[in-house]
Design a protein around this motif. Sequence first.
Motif, PDB file in Angstrom:
ATOM      1  N   GLU A   1      37.849  36.808  34.716  1.00 12.28           N
ATOM      2  CA  GLU A   1      38.673  36.408  33.569  1.00 12.28           C
ATOM      3  C   GLU A   1      39.427  37.611  32.992  1.00 12.28           C
ATOM      4  OE1 GLU A   1      35.805  34.649  30.994  1.00 12.28           O
ATOM      5  OE2 GLU A   1      35.899  32.672  31.981  1.00 12.28           O
ATOM      6  N   GLU A   2      38.766  38.759  32.895  1.00  8.30           N
ATOM      7  CA  GLU A   2      39.431  39.958  32.382  1.00  8.30           C
ATOM      8  C   GLU A   2      40.596  40.364  33.278  1.00  8.30           C
ATOM      9  OE1 GLU A   2      35.716  42.291  30.186  1.00  8.30           O
ATOM     10  OE2 GLU A   2      36.207  42.698  32.288  1.00  8.30           O
ATOM     11  N   THR A   3      40.392  40.251  34.586  1.00  6.71           N
ATOM     12  CA  THR A   3      41.446  40.625  35.531  1.00  6.71           C
ATOM     13  C   THR A   3      42.646  39.704  35.401  1.00  6.71           C
ATOM     14  OG1 THR A   3      39.803  41.495  37.078  1.00  6.71           O
ATOM     15  CG2 THR A   3      41.976  40.981  37.964  1.00  6.71           C
ATOM     16  N   LEU A   4      42.399  38.396  35.307  1.00  7.13           N
ATOM     17  CA  LEU A   4      43.502  37.444  35.177  1.00  7.13           C
ATOM     18  C   LEU A   4      44.235  37.626  33.850  1.00  7.13           C
ATOM     19  CD1 LEU A   4      41.830  34.243  36.671  1.00  7.13           C
ATOM     20  CD2 LEU A   4      43.681  35.595  37.688  1.00  7.13           C
ATOM     21  N   THR A   5      43.483  37.953  32.793  1.00  9.45           N
ATOM     22  CA  THR A   5      44.119  38.208  31.490  1.00  9.45           C
ATOM     23  C   THR A   5      45.011  39.440  31.565  1.00  9.45           C
ATOM     24  OG1 THR A   5      42.287  37.192  30.288  1.00  9.45           O
ATOM     25  CG2 THR A   5      43.704  38.721  29.060  1.00  9.45           C
ATOM     26  N   THR A   6      44.498  40.498  32.185  1.00 10.40           N
ATOM     27  CA  THR A   6      45.289  41.720  32.333  1.00 10.40           C
ATOM     28  C   THR A   6      46.522  41.452  33.174  1.00 10.40           C
ATOM     29  OG1 THR A   6      43.290  43.066  32.174  1.00 10.40           O
ATOM     30  CG2 THR A   6      45.236  44.124  33.110  1.00 10.40           C
ATOM     31  N   LEU A   7      46.373  40.670  34.236  1.00 10.71           N
ATOM     32  CA  LEU A   7      47.497  40.331  35.090  1.00 10.71           C
ATOM     33  C   LEU A   7      48.581  39.611  34.281  1.00 10.71           C
ATOM     34  CD1 LEU A   7      47.171  38.865  38.675  1.00 10.71           C
ATOM     35  CD2 LEU A   7      48.970  38.131  37.153  1.00 10.71           C
ATOM     36  N   SER A   8      48.184  38.633  33.472  1.00  9.10           N
ATOM     37  CA  SER A   8      49.147  37.897  32.647  1.00  9.10           C
ATOM     38  C   SER A   8      49.841  38.813  31.642  1.00  9.10           C
ATOM     39  CB  SER A   8      48.443  36.755  31.912  1.00  9.10           C
ATOM     40  OG  SER A   8      47.932  35.805  32.831  1.00  9.10           O
ATOM     41  N   MET A   9      49.079  39.737  31.050  1.00  3.82           N
ATOM     42  CA  MET A   9      49.668  40.684  30.098  1.00  3.82           C
ATOM     43  C   MET A   9      50.706  41.571  30.780  1.00  3.82           C
ATOM     44  SD  MET A   9      46.243  41.807  27.986  1.00  3.82           S
ATOM     45  CE  MET A   9      47.108  43.128  27.122  1.00  3.82           C
TER      46      MET A   9
ATOM     47  N   ARG B   1      41.857  37.988  46.139  1.00  2.00           N
ATOM     48  CA  ARG B   1      41.019  38.132  47.332  1.00  2.00           C
ATOM     49  C   ARG B   1      40.688  39.607  47.575  1.00  2.00           C
ATOM     50  NH1 ARG B   1      40.982  39.603  52.348  1.00  2.00           N
ATOM     51  NH2 ARG B   1      43.157  40.314  52.299  1.00  2.00           N
ATOM     52  N   ARG B   2      41.702  40.479  47.419  1.00  2.00           N
ATOM     53  CA  ARG B   2      41.475  41.906  47.653  1.00  2.00           C
ATOM     54  C   ARG B   2      40.568  42.517  46.598  1.00  2.00           C
ATOM     55  NH1 ARG B   2      47.462  44.387  49.129  1.00  2.00           N
ATOM     56  NH2 ARG B   2      48.113  42.753  50.586  1.00  2.00           N
ATOM     57  N   LEU B   3      40.740  42.075  45.362  1.00  2.00           N
ATOM     58  CA  LEU B   3      39.934  42.646  44.283  1.00  2.00           C
ATOM     59  C   LEU B   3      38.558  42.006  44.174  1.00  2.00           C
ATOM     60  CD1 LEU B   3      42.567  43.024  41.394  1.00  2.00           C
ATOM     61  CD2 LEU B   3      41.746  44.771  42.980  1.00  2.00           C
ATOM     62  N   GLY B   4      38.353  40.884  44.871  1.00  2.00           N
ATOM     63  CA  GLY B   4      37.113  40.141  44.758  1.00  2.00           C
ATOM     64  C   GLY B   4      35.833  40.955  44.861  1.00  2.00           C
ATOM     65  N   PRO B   5      35.710  41.850  45.876  1.00  2.00           N
ATOM     66  CA  PRO B   5      34.465  42.626  45.998  1.00  2.00           C
ATOM     67  C   PRO B   5      34.162  43.508  44.790  1.00  2.00           C
ATOM     68  CG  PRO B   5      35.705  42.684  48.054  1.00  2.00           C
ATOM     69  CD  PRO B   5      36.597  42.048  47.028  1.00  2.00           C
ATOM     70  N   ARG B   6      35.196  43.851  44.000  1.00  2.00           N
ATOM     71  CA  ARG B   6      34.962  44.697  42.830  1.00  2.00           C
ATOM     72  C   ARG B   6      34.540  43.904  41.594  1.00  2.00           C
ATOM     73  NH1 ARG B   6      40.424  48.392  42.385  1.00  2.00           N
ATOM     74  NH2 ARG B   6      40.830  48.705  44.618  1.00  2.00           N
ATOM     75  N   LEU B   7      34.832  42.607  41.610  1.00  2.00           N
ATOM     76  CA  LEU B   7      34.648  41.791  40.411  1.00  2.00           C
ATOM     77  C   LEU B   7      33.275  41.135  40.431  1.00  2.00           C
ATOM     78  CD1 LEU B   7      38.186  40.136  40.331  1.00  2.00           C
ATOM     79  CD2 LEU B   7      37.442  42.300  39.310  1.00  2.00           C
ATOM     80  N   ARG B   8      32.388  41.615  39.569  1.00  2.00           N
ATOM     81  CA  ARG B   8      31.010  41.130  39.528  1.00  2.00           C
ATOM     82  C   ARG B   8      30.860  40.105  38.408  1.00  2.00           C
ATOM     83  NH1 ARG B   8      29.447  42.805  44.446  1.00  2.00           N
ATOM     84  NH2 ARG B   8      29.779  45.052  44.717  1.00  2.00           N
ATOM     85  N   GLY B   9      31.024  38.859  38.730  1.00  2.00           N
ATOM     86  CA  GLY B   9      30.799  37.827  37.735  1.00  2.00           C
ATOM     87  C   GLY B   9      32.072  37.242  37.164  1.00  2.00           C
ATOM     88  N   ARG B  10      31.891  36.143  36.446  1.00  2.00           N
ATOM     89  CA  ARG B  10      33.012  35.371  35.915  1.00  2.00           C
ATOM     90  C   ARG B  10      33.810  36.156  34.885  1.00  2.00           C
ATOM     91  NH1 ARG B  10      32.519  29.285  33.274  1.00  2.00           N
ATOM     92  NH2 ARG B  10      34.727  29.118  32.613  1.00  2.00           N
TER      93      ARG B  10
ATOM     94  N   TRP C   1      52.023  50.331  26.688  1.00  2.00           N
ATOM     95  CA  TRP C   1      51.126  49.183  26.800  1.00  2.00           C
ATOM     96  C   TRP C   1      49.732  49.697  27.173  1.00  2.00           C
ATOM     97  CZ3 TRP C   1      53.621  44.472  25.927  1.00  2.00           C
ATOM     98  CH2 TRP C   1      55.004  44.513  25.964  1.00  2.00           C
ATOM     99  N   GLU C   2      48.715  49.116  26.584  1.00  2.00           N
ATOM    100  CA  GLU C   2      47.341  49.535  26.872  1.00  2.00           C
ATOM    101  C   GLU C   2      46.581  48.394  27.529  1.00  2.00           C
ATOM    102  OE1 GLU C   2      43.781  50.590  24.005  1.00  2.00           O
ATOM    103  OE2 GLU C   2      45.087  52.351  24.271  1.00  2.00           O
ATOM    104  N   PHE C   3      45.912  48.726  28.641  1.00  2.00           N
ATOM    105  CA  PHE C   3      45.184  47.726  29.412  1.00  2.00           C
ATOM    106  C   PHE C   3      43.767  48.214  29.692  1.00  2.00           C
ATOM    107  CE2 PHE C   3      49.680  47.468  30.663  1.00  2.00           C
ATOM    108  CZ  PHE C   3      49.955  46.153  30.301  1.00  2.00           C
ATOM    109  N   GLY C   4      42.928  47.273  30.096  1.00  2.00           N
ATOM    110  CA  GLY C   4      41.534  47.578  30.363  1.00  2.00           C
ATOM    111  C   GLY C   4      41.282  48.110  31.760  1.00  2.00           C
ATOM    112  N   GLN C   5      40.030  48.058  32.159  1.00  2.00           N
ATOM    113  CA  GLN C   5      39.561  48.746  33.356  1.00  2.00           C
ATOM    114  C   GLN C   5      40.111  48.184  34.666  1.00  2.00           C
ATOM    115  OE1 GLN C   5      35.412  47.954  34.292  1.00  2.00           O
ATOM    116  NE2 GLN C   5      35.385  46.258  32.836  1.00  2.00           N
ATOM    117  N   HIS C   6      40.658  46.986  34.659  1.00  2.00           N
ATOM    118  CA  HIS C   6      41.136  46.383  35.905  1.00  2.00           C
ATOM    119  C   HIS C   6      42.609  46.677  36.172  1.00  2.00           C
ATOM    120  CE1 HIS C   6      37.322  44.299  36.014  1.00  2.00           C
ATOM    121  NE2 HIS C   6      37.562  43.792  34.815  1.00  2.00           N
TER     122      HIS C   6
END
Length: 401
Positions: free
Chosen positions: A70-78, A57-66, A33-38
């Motif tokens: 969205e990319e993180t939640l998509t990766t999580l679902s995948m 909450r833990r990843l929040g400081p790393r996530l700059r912008g909407r 499986w191939e995933f992105g930067q998050h």
Amino acid sequence: MLKADTLLQRVPELYMELESANLVRVHHDQRVWEFGQHALGLLDVFHAPTSVAECMRRLGPRLRGRRAVEETLTTLSMMVGAGILTEEPLNGFTPLMFPSGGYGLAHLNIRILEDPVRKATFIRAINEVVTPDDVVLDLGSGSGILAIAAAKAGARHVYAVEPARSGDLAAHVAEANGVADRVTFVKGWSSTTELPEPATVLTTDIVGNEALDMVIWESVQDARARLLTPDARLIPSSFDTYLYLVDMPESTVGQQRILPGQIERWQHRYGIDFSPMLQADRERVAGFYERPEAVRQWQRMSAPHPLSRIDLRENARVFEGDVTLTVSRPGTVSGAVLYFDAQMSPSVSMSTAPWLGDERSHWFTACWALSSTIEAVPGDQIRLRYRYEGDGRANLVVVKG
């Protein structure tokens, strides 16, 4: 649809490839499986059961912008869809084949528990040291044998830290033995663990074949600073290491170093001159591990000589030095062997001397094949320099002159 309070955990024994652009390939369930930067951040957060909300909450400081959210939640679902993150953690032994799978393997747990000496010696020491007032920290708990033994010895509470999936099985073993109410299993590494109270006793069998090569020194010193009372008792508490010279079989040396006879055989067999490999290997002292029942058959060319004393209760870190070994019989010196005696408790000790081990022992013996063989007679002296580099790494060299 994942809910904010959904608890997820990554499955054990994942194999990953990381590209320079932070793309992550994860090998799982016979697929890639191939995933992105998050992906790495998610896999790190979900090393233990964690809610989706807590993850964000833990990843929040790393996530700059909407878009990053969205990319993180998509990766999580995948990852959930791929079965890499799951609501139902996998229990039981790993289906992977040895040596993959680490301490999640039934094979390793069987070897450890079939050893008639090592764990039994730990348990004797625990029974001598642990009292009803003690809080015990067990580092690298594995099957939970030492944690359960401490609870059976009367400890008020035991915290058993284990990063491998064997810790999940250990919790069931504790329950089967009626001590689950006094043993808390913590999944993770001790260096990132915090306890609700300081421990008064530390037990650990992250004791390597060379005493320090499973990073016991670094782990215990971290625990002493953060997780133990100042007067905590340690099991084990110290190691006395010894070194002696041997005449290794040429077949053993030839598995670790390039020999002239091999160059000749390969030339004849393949029609290719591999002599540059021989030249490149001339000065290397090759360290390796061998079964004790094999090592005890090798001819000893000197008496064991004290190399170092390592006291886990002290801050001093001196694990290097020269030792001069006197040859005791005529013959060929081709290697050196290291073993240690561990002080487990006031009246209990344990030795890894190879003549005390056999095919049931689950430990190996630390050995070095010297850079060249030495024809010696009784009284000849050979000077060796041993150095522990840290993080489980050590080397041995022959001191010339």
